[in-house]
Motif scaffolding. Structure first.
Motif, PDB file in Angstrom:
ATOM      1  N   LYS A 110       0.852  -1.195   0.000  1.00  0.00           N
ATOM      2  CA  LYS A 110       0.000   0.000   0.000  1.00  0.00           C
ATOM      3  C   LYS A 110       0.886   1.241   0.000  1.00  0.00           C
ATOM      4  CE  LYS A 110      -3.958  -1.600   2.760  1.00  0.00           C
ATOM      5  NZ  LYS A 110      -5.128  -1.219   1.940  1.00  0.00           N
ATOM      6  N   GLU A 111       0.328   2.353  -0.437  1.00  0.00           N
ATOM      7  CA  GLU A 111       1.054   3.623  -0.335  1.00  0.00           C
ATOM      8  C   GLU A 111       1.306   3.907   1.142  1.00  0.00           C
ATOM      9  OE1 GLU A 111       2.084   5.735  -2.667  1.00  0.00           O
ATOM     10  OE2 GLU A 111       1.259   4.658  -4.391  1.00  0.00           O
ATOM     11  N   PHE A 112       2.504   4.354   1.474  1.00  0.00           N
ATOM     12  CA  PHE A 112       2.814   4.596   2.891  1.00  0.00           C
ATOM     13  C   PHE A 112       1.874   5.641   3.498  1.00  0.00           C
ATOM     14  CE2 PHE A 112       5.082   6.788   6.318  1.00  0.00           C
ATOM     15  CZ  PHE A 112       5.217   5.716   7.186  1.00  0.00           C
ATOM     16  N   ARG A 113       1.573   6.678   2.734  1.00  0.00           N
ATOM     17  CA  ARG A 113       0.696   7.720   3.299  1.00  0.00           C
ATOM     18  C   ARG A 113      -0.696   7.168   3.603  1.00  0.00           C
ATOM     19  NH1 ARG A 113       1.120   9.512  -2.068  1.00  0.00           N
ATOM     20  NH2 ARG A 113      -0.819   9.091  -3.188  1.00  0.00           N
ATOM     21  N   ASP A 114      -1.160   6.171   2.826  1.00  0.00           N
ATOM     22  CA  ASP A 114      -2.472   5.567   3.108  1.00  0.00           C
ATOM     23  C   ASP A 114      -2.422   4.735   4.384  1.00  0.00           C
ATOM     24  OD1 ASP A 114      -3.489   6.756   0.862  1.00  0.00           O
ATOM     25  OD2 ASP A 114      -3.195   4.998  -0.423  1.00  0.00           O
ATOM     26  N   LEU A 149      -0.414   5.278   6.896  1.00  0.00           N
ATOM     27  CA  LEU A 149      -0.311   6.244   7.995  1.00  0.00           C
ATOM     28  C   LEU A 149      -1.678   6.844   8.326  1.00  0.00           C
ATOM     29  CD1 LEU A 149       2.171   7.174   9.561  1.00  0.00           C
ATOM     30  CD2 LEU A 149       2.320   9.151   8.051  1.00  0.00           C
ATOM     31  N   LYS A 150      -2.442   7.119   7.271  1.00  0.00           N
ATOM     32  CA  LYS A 150      -3.765   7.729   7.470  1.00  0.00           C
ATOM     33  C   LYS A 150      -4.706   6.804   8.246  1.00  0.00           C
ATOM     34  CE  LYS A 150      -4.875   9.499   3.405  1.00  0.00           C
ATOM     35  NZ  LYS A 150      -5.672   9.540   2.196  1.00  0.00           N
ATOM     36  N   THR A 151      -4.601   5.473   8.019  1.00  0.00           N
ATOM     37  CA  THR A 151      -5.561   4.569   8.661  1.00  0.00           C
ATOM     38  C   THR A 151      -5.214   4.281  10.131  1.00  0.00           C
ATOM     39  OG1 THR A 151      -4.328   2.746   7.694  1.00  0.00           O
ATOM     40  CG2 THR A 151      -6.405   3.288   6.646  1.00  0.00           C
ATOM     41  N   LYS A 168      10.305   4.255   8.715  1.00  0.00           N
ATOM     42  CA  LYS A 168       9.398   5.269   8.151  1.00  0.00           C
ATOM     43  C   LYS A 168       8.341   5.703   9.156  1.00  0.00           C
ATOM     44  CE  LYS A 168       8.827   4.758   3.211  1.00  0.00           C
ATOM     45  NZ  LYS A 168       8.203   3.868   2.218  1.00  0.00           N
ATOM     46  N   LEU A 169       7.790   4.713   9.885  1.00  0.00           N
ATOM     47  CA  LEU A 169       6.762   5.061  10.871  1.00  0.00           C
ATOM     48  C   LEU A 169       7.372   5.936  11.963  1.00  0.00           C
ATOM     49  CD1 LEU A 169       4.752   1.713  11.277  1.00  0.00           C
ATOM     50  CD2 LEU A 169       3.893   3.859  10.321  1.00  0.00           C
ATOM     51  N   SER A 218       7.736   9.358  10.913  1.00  0.00           N
ATOM     52  CA  SER A 218       6.448  10.061  10.796  1.00  0.00           C
ATOM     53  C   SER A 218       5.819  10.299  12.163  1.00  0.00           C
ATOM     54  CB  SER A 218       5.487   9.254   9.929  1.00  0.00           C
ATOM     55  OG  SER A 218       6.082   8.929   8.725  1.00  0.00           O
ATOM     56  N   LYS A 233       5.379   8.092  14.732  1.00  0.00           N
ATOM     57  CA  LYS A 233       4.767   6.970  15.456  1.00  0.00           C
ATOM     58  C   LYS A 233       5.834   6.335  16.355  1.00  0.00           C
ATOM     59  CE  LYS A 233       0.654   6.877  13.397  1.00  0.00           C
ATOM     60  NZ  LYS A 233      -0.600   7.148  14.133  1.00  0.00           N
TER      61      LYS A 233
END
Ligand code: SF4
Lengths: 288, 206
Positions: free
Chosen positions: B7-11, B13-15, B47-48, B51, B53
């Motif tokens: 999945k796209e990383f931004r997607d 992150l959004k969920t 990456k998390l 961002s 997390k």
């Protein structure tokens, strides 16, 4: 009526009409009015190129009230076997007598690219199902109260691989009585296709050649790069390049082609780019 | 092998609403496709973290869809207890198995696409349409439900251009089916009319 005319061996003319994108049928009626009495039947498309429009059953019904003989397109893309059968019973109930079946362009080609593609049946199976409905039984073997009397046809490209030719044979064996082909531009090449059909021994099938009257060099280039099974020959494209009146040239070329095809096949099917404003003229110039 | 896609990383992150996350990779299909092995899990962790997390830990299970005991997983990965949410880098099968035992929020990192395989180091997609009534032999071992976008059973649609499928970048599978059956001397199988699939075979079972 188209069925009788085609079966009697007379040269038959059909023309494609699209239902409206919306509820207003006046544009479609005007379009059909331009070819009234010049064609034997109007062929009404079914969410053509996967672009959502009014259902062909409703459009056919409106057109037949105005005295048109109609051929209803039916694709396998949007309906499962229940919906296809109920649509066919409904069509028969409304007096629609002719159907043209096809797989249908994939949803991603159209204006609802996220739609679930159905393809529960393919065109061979759909033709077989129509034969059953004509015999008074549905696909599950249940007896119908009142059977259909549908005259079914299928579509075909004119340059076929061995496997595509095998599928065409199955369409014929499953009940296709006529074939409308993808647009033809070269009568010589097209007669090779007709020979192929004859050599295969499919004598009874009626072949109607698709005709797309060109309007300019641009339309030819567009067809060559975007429509499967279509090849506008280079010399036609060259003639456009040296013409000062491409509109008139397109009409003349379409009429010449139809004249050549008269001796070769069962009829022609006009699919204009845009409107039918030139269709009557083309047919007149072709001597029809 | 189950074929998945990142999945796209931004997607992702959004969920994920929660702050404290444990990442679970899968050592089978996802690892083979470089989507859920150790490298990818560590990259996800980085990456998390970047961002904002808090990644409390990570592991790669030998198989996310085949868990003998969740207690064993917890014993081996005690940090899972500190997490409010699990991010699972496996196919939907693995995500649902872990969701059924974890009693925490579980999120997928991959989109599951199809049933494929690996042959001579090449990953092949969509080998099986999972129709519930396998008759792949009729088509020379090439599944038209899995490989033809329109699921045609009686031959190609009219949409292929110079052998390329109307729908995507792939070749029309019907040419392959034809070539294969021809080489096997079984072209008569193509001449038969094949009837519609019985979709009731796909019903839910206990
Ligand atoms: S082009 Fe071939 S593979 Fe693609 S949808 Fe048509 S029949 Fe199926």
């Amino acid at each position: 009526m188209i069925r009788e005319k085609l079966l009697s061996g007379k040269f038959t003319i059909t023309a494609e009409i699209s239902p409206p994108k919306g509820t207003d049928i006046s544009g479609m009626m005007k379009e059909a009015g331009m070819i009234k009495d010049a064609v034997d039947a109007v062929c009404v498309t079914d969410n053509q190129r996967a672009v959502m429009r009014m259902s062909p059953i409703a459009a056919c019904s409106a057109l037949s009230q105005e005295g048109f003989d109609t051929i209803m397109h039916l694709t396998c893309r949007d309906r499962n076997r229940l919906a296809l059968q109920s649509e066919l019973l409904g069509a028969a109930g409304l007096g629609i007598k002719n159907v043209l079946v096809m797989s249908g362009d994939y949803p991603t080609k159209g204006d609802h690219p996220g739609a679930k593609p159905v393809y529960d049946l393919d065109s061979v199976q759909l033709l077989g199902m129509i034969s059953r409905l004509n015999n008074g039984i549905d696909l599950s073997g249940n007896r119908l109260e009142g059977k259909t009397d549908l005259f079914a046809g299928a579509v075909s490209n004119t340059e076929l691989t061995e496997v595509a030719l095998m599928k065409l044979e199955k369409k014929i064996n499953s009940g296709a009585r006529f074939i409308i082909t993808q647009a033809v531009f070269d009568a010589g090449k097209f007669s090779e296709f007709i020979d192929q059909v004859h050599d295969a021994g499919w004598k009874k099938i009626k072949i109607i050649a698709g005709i797309i009257p060109l309007r300019s060099r641009k339309t030819a280039d567009f067809l060559n790069s975007n429509i499967a099974g279509v090849k506008v020959p280079d010399d036609m494209i060259r003639r456009f390049a040296s013409s000062s009146d491409p509109g008139a040239l397109g009409i003349e070329m379409a009429a010449d082609l139809i004249r050549e095809l008269r001796g070769i096949c069962g009829g022609v099917h006009i699919m204009p780019i845009g409107t039918h404003e030139n269709t009557r003229k083309i047919l007149e110039m072709a001597g029809l | 092998m189950i074929i998945s896609r990142q999945k796209e990383f931004r997607d992702i992150l959004k969920t994920i609403e929660q702050q404290n996350i444990f990442i679970i990779g899968c050592g089978k299909c996802a690892a083979k496709q470089h989507l859920g092995g150790e490298t990818e899990v560590l990259e996800m962790k980085r990456k998390l973290g970047k961002s904002g997390k808090n990644v409390v830990g990570c592991t790669v299970l030998s198989s996310a869809c085949n868990i003998a005991s969740w207690d064993d997983v917890l014993t081996q990965n005690p940090d899972i207890k500190k997490a409010e949410a699990l991010l699972v880098m496996s196919c939907g099968g693995g995500v649902s198995i872990i969701s059924s035992v974890a009693e925490k929020a579980v999120y997928p990192a991959l989109d599951t696409e199809s049933l494929g395989g690996v042959c001579r180091d090449t990953t092949v997609l969509e080998q099986c349409g999972m129709c519930g009534e396998c008759d792949i032999w009729i088509f020379g071992g090439i599944c038209p439900i899995g490989q033809c976008s329109k699921n045609m059973l009686n031959g190609p649609c009219g949409g292929a251009v110079e052998g390329k499928c109307e729908v995507d970048e792939r070749k029309c599978v019907w040419d392959e089916i034809h070539t294969k059956l021809k080489s096997l001397g079984r072209l008569e199988l193509l001449k038969e009319i094949h009837h519609p699939k019985d979709h009731s075979k796909k019903r839910r079972r206990k």
